[in-house]
Design a protein around this motif. Sequence first.
Motif, PDB file in Angstrom:
ATOM      1  N   MET A   1       0.826  -1.207   0.000  1.00 30.03           N
ATOM      2  CA  MET A   1       0.000   0.000   0.000  1.00 30.03           C
ATOM      3  C   MET A   1       0.863   1.260   0.000  1.00 30.03           C
ATOM      4  SD  MET A   1      -3.013  -1.100   2.658  1.00 30.03           S
ATOM      5  CE  MET A   1      -3.765   0.525   2.699  1.00 30.03           C
ATOM      6  N   ALA A   2       1.885   1.274   0.845  1.00 28.08           N
ATOM      7  CA  ALA A   2       2.755   2.454   0.946  1.00 28.08           C
ATOM      8  C   ALA A   2       3.536   2.660  -0.352  1.00 28.08           C
ATOM      9  CB  ALA A   2       3.704   2.304   2.135  1.00 28.08           C
ATOM     10  N   SER A   3       4.096   1.592  -0.896  1.00 30.44           N
ATOM     11  CA  SER A   3       4.869   1.711  -2.142  1.00 30.44           C
ATOM     12  C   SER A   3       3.984   2.149  -3.297  1.00 30.44           C
ATOM     13  CB  SER A   3       5.532   0.373  -2.485  1.00 30.44           C
ATOM     14  OG  SER A   3       6.466   0.028  -1.492  1.00 30.44           O
ATOM     15  N   ALA A   4       2.779   1.597  -3.362  1.00 33.41           N
ATOM     16  CA  ALA A   4       1.849   1.990  -4.425  1.00 33.41           C
ATOM     17  C   ALA A   4       1.486   3.464  -4.296  1.00 33.41           C
ATOM     18  CB  ALA A   4       0.592   1.124  -4.364  1.00 33.41           C
ATOM     19  N   THR A   5       1.221   3.902  -3.079  1.00 31.21           N
ATOM     20  CA  THR A   5       0.842   5.296  -2.856  1.00 31.21           C
ATOM     21  C   THR A   5       1.983   6.233  -3.221  1.00 31.21           C
ATOM     22  OG1 THR A   5      -0.690   4.617  -1.114  1.00 31.21           O
ATOM     23  CG2 THR A   5      -0.033   6.938  -1.149  1.00 31.21           C
ATOM     24  N   VAL A   6       3.191   5.922  -2.772  1.00 37.18           N
ATOM     25  CA  VAL A   6       4.347   6.761  -3.100  1.00 37.18           C
ATOM     26  C   VAL A   6       4.593   6.745  -4.610  1.00 37.18           C
ATOM     27  CG1 VAL A   6       6.857   7.025  -2.841  1.00 37.18           C
ATOM     28  CG2 VAL A   6       5.436   6.593  -0.832  1.00 37.18           C
ATOM     29  N   GLY A   7       4.434   5.597  -5.239  1.00 39.21           N
ATOM     30  CA  GLY A   7       4.603   5.511  -6.689  1.00 39.21           C
ATOM     31  C   GLY A   7       3.609   6.392  -7.429  1.00 39.21           C
ATOM     32  N   VAL A   8       2.369   6.398  -6.976  1.00 41.00           N
ATOM     33  CA  VAL A   8       1.351   7.242  -7.603  1.00 41.00           C
ATOM     34  C   VAL A   8       1.681   8.718  -7.374  1.00 41.00           C
ATOM     35  CG1 VAL A   8      -1.092   7.944  -7.486  1.00 41.00           C
ATOM     36  CG2 VAL A   8      -0.485   5.512  -7.574  1.00 41.00           C
ATOM     37  N   ILE A   9       2.112   9.056  -6.181  1.00 37.15           N
ATOM     38  CA  ILE A   9       2.493  10.449  -5.883  1.00 37.15           C
ATOM     39  C   ILE A   9       3.638  10.884  -6.785  1.00 37.15           C
ATOM     40  CG2 ILE A   9       3.566  11.963  -4.151  1.00 37.15           C
ATOM     41  CD1 ILE A   9       1.922  10.353  -2.025  1.00 37.15           C
ATOM     42  N   GLU A  10       4.658  10.043  -6.879  1.00 32.83           N
ATOM     43  CA  GLU A  10       5.806  10.353  -7.745  1.00 32.83           C
ATOM     44  C   GLU A  10       5.371  10.545  -9.191  1.00 32.83           C
ATOM     45  OE1 GLU A  10      10.239   8.624  -6.944  1.00 32.83           O
ATOM     46  OE2 GLU A  10       8.606   7.191  -7.119  1.00 32.83           O
TER      47      GLU A  10
END
Length: 190
Positions: free
Chosen positions: A147-156
């Motif tokens: 969840m955290a990696s997906a969220t950071v990836g989307v933010i990036e």
Amino acid sequence: MDRRVRKSQEAIMEALISLMAEKEFEKITINEIAERADVNRGTVYAHYTDKYHLLDLCIETHLDQLIASCMPLEGLNEPAYPTKDSLLRVFTMLEKHTAFYTTLLTSKGVPALRSRLLEMICLGIRQQYTDLQFPAGVDQEVRIQFMASATVGVIEWWFTNPVSYSAEDITGQLWAMLEQNQMLPGKQLV
């Protein structure tokens, strides 16, 4: 904190970010930061040990604001875990500080924001989801990392991609994906 001190610190942080938009972090000097902030070199050193300390505090300040933006609002009886509304508040805060996040996420020599953002999101998910039940089959720590990696990836991607989505649009897209992949507590596909 004295208003003059706060204004100086804000000017120094803004100067660093504007310089980082123009050149590599490693090539920025304290003199350039002071000149851009319209303060003397001694003022910069009065508040920060060096440019690395300044960058760390700049990131910390923005992430603290981000954390505060996703906390449940008083008087609204929001649940303790993230909701679509709390996620929208995060993306709205990110959008409000587009120059900062775009600059730091696109600076090749500064992976600090990405790693700190990932760490912050993991901690938040871990704290808020400890007592909640998720669908069976995936270890909770793996789920948190996903969840955290997906969220950071989307933010990036949101800040580095020329496609323009509003905070509302990107929140809706991310929330739909989290629901579809059974990443939210109590949300199971039938």
